[in-house]
Design a protein around this motif. Structure first.
Motif, mmCIF file in Angstrom:
data_model
loop_
_atom_site.group_PDB
_atom_site.id
_atom_site.type_symbol
_atom_site.label_atom_id
_atom_site.label_comp_id
_atom_site.label_asym_id
_atom_site.label_seq_id
_atom_site.Cartn_x
_atom_site.Cartn_y
_atom_site.Cartn_z
ATOM 1 N N LEU A 1 -3.760 -5.778 -8.156
ATOM 2 C CA LEU A 1 -2.577 -4.734 -7.028
ATOM 3 C C LEU A 1 -4.356 -3.390 -6.706
ATOM 4 O O LEU A 1 -4.235 -3.085 -7.191
ATOM 5 N N THR A 2 -3.771 -3.803 -5.791
ATOM 6 C CA THR A 2 -5.317 -2.615 -5.324
ATOM 7 C C THR A 2 -4.827 -1.451 -5.229
ATOM 8 O O THR A 2 -3.372 -1.580 -4.915
ATOM 9 N N GLU A 3 -5.344 -0.473 -4.752
ATOM 10 C CA GLU A 3 -5.328 0.704 -4.865
ATOM 11 C C GLU A 3 -4.463 1.438 -3.834
ATOM 12 O O GLU A 3 -5.077 1.365 -3.087
ATOM 13 N N GLY A 4 -3.331 2.119 -4.089
ATOM 14 C CA GLY A 4 -1.521 2.541 -2.526
ATOM 15 C C GLY A 4 -1.364 1.197 -2.823
ATOM 16 O O GLY A 4 -0.021 1.270 -1.654
ATOM 17 N N ASP A 5 -1.504 0.388 -3.131
ATOM 18 C CA ASP A 5 -1.401 -0.908 -2.876
ATOM 19 C C ASP A 5 -0.093 -0.851 -3.988
ATOM 20 O O ASP A 5 -0.071 -0.383 -5.498
ATOM 21 N N TYR A 6 1.493 -2.094 -3.157
ATOM 22 C CA TYR A 6 2.664 -2.484 -4.511
ATOM 23 C C TYR A 6 3.156 -3.025 -4.889
ATOM 24 O O TYR A 6 2.920 -4.175 -3.800
ATOM 25 N N LEU A 7 3.857 -3.912 -5.432
ATOM 26 C CA LEU A 7 4.894 -5.012 -5.471
ATOM 27 C C LEU A 7 6.154 -4.110 -5.698
ATOM 28 O O LEU A 7 7.148 -3.671 -6.341
ATOM 29 N N GLU A 8 7.142 -5.325 -5.083
ATOM 30 C CA GLU A 8 9.142 -5.187 -5.388
ATOM 31 C C GLU A 8 8.896 -6.336 -5.673
ATOM 32 O O GLU A 8 9.209 -6.969 -5.425
ATOM 33 N N LEU A 9 9.781 -5.960 -6.636
ATOM 34 C CA LEU A 9 10.376 -6.962 -8.408
ATOM 35 C C LEU A 9 11.836 -6.682 -8.122
ATOM 36 O O LEU A 9 12.359 -6.195 -7.565
ATOM 37 N N ALA A 10 12.454 -7.923 -8.807
ATOM 38 C CA ALA A 10 13.628 -7.924 -9.272
ATOM 39 C C ALA A 10 13.433 -6.922 -10.612
ATOM 40 O O ALA A 10 12.773 -7.142 -11.432
ATOM 41 N N GLU A 11 15.104 -6.614 -11.045
ATOM 42 C CA GLU A 11 14.718 -6.375 -11.963
ATOM 43 C C GLU A 11 14.202 -6.950 -13.318
ATOM 44 O O GLU A 11 14.369 -5.764 -14.289
#
Length: 228
Positions: A213-223
């Motif tokens: 994951l690059t700086e400033g980026d994000y992942l949306e995850l399931a619980e």
């Protein structure tokens, strides 16, 4: 589920606010006005609030690679909130931080609009070892590395929980495994052996890491995808 809980989760309001509106007769269930906040409703019930049908939106779980100069707060007068990096978050829902990094730090941050999950995750993370990368402006000498390891050993002997462990990654970078609450102490230890640390980066907590994951980026995850 109780009607008051359903209303507070469906609309951005506290449980007490939900009870107030229900008692005022502003909520109906399957065509009937309900004034008891403790009334149980079925999963298939049609709930109307102020003339509009409402439902519980899915919670939002985010793993984010925090850049420097961003703050783990919803608002701040000096720094930009990391929430500004999450482009498709719901503006009418409040977000909570499972772990917090200072403005000068970079790395892994977990956040969600699920308050109960965040509280549980905070307790879990407090017991997990964290892996930090500490980059020095100058080459780290063998003597500095030895002194830092000795200082960490002395500090760890008086602590409960994960001990501080230092390894050399390259000539200017150290890998530190420790409890996240020891961040101020490790800064003091590195400073005491004349290490001029340029960046401090949280790479991993327990089994959870940033990966590519690059700086400033994000992942949306399931619980159920968040394993620590």
């Amino acid at each position: 589920m109780r009607l008051s809980k359903f209303l507070s989760l469906s609309v951005a309001m506290s449980r007490n606010q939900a009870k107030f509106f229900i008692r005022k007769g502003r909520v109906s269930v399957d065509g009937d006005v309900i004034t008891d906040p403790n009334s149980e409703i079925a999963d298939t019930s049609l709930v109307i609030f102020d003339g509009k049908p409402i439902s519980i939106a899915a919670y939002h779980y985010v793993l984010l690679h925090k850049p420097a100069s961003y703050i783990c707060k919803t608002k701040d007068t000096q720094y930009t909130s990391v929430l500004e990096l999450v482009k498709n978050r719901s503006e009418d829902r409040y977000y909570y931080f499972a772990n917090v990094l200072g403005a000068e730090l970079t790395g892994l941050v977990l956040l969600s609009d699920d308050a109960h999950w965040t509280t549980r995750m905070q307790r879990k993370l407090s017991k997990k070892p964290c892996v930090y990368q500490a980059k020095s402006k100058n080459i780290i000498s063998d003597d500095q590395l030895r002194q830092a390891k000795e200082a960490c050993l002395v500090f760890s002997e008086n602590q409960i929980g994960p001990k501080i462990n230092i390894q050399e990654q390259d000539e200017k970078t150290l890998l530190l495994s420790m409890n996240q609450t020891h961040i101020s102490e490790i800064k003091d230890i590195l400073s005491s052996v004349d290490l001029d640390i340029e960046t401090l980066h949280l790479e991993q907590i327990g089994r959870l890491s940033l990966g590519d994951l690059t700086e400033g980026d994000y992942l949306e995850l399931a619980e159920n995808e968040i394993k620590v």
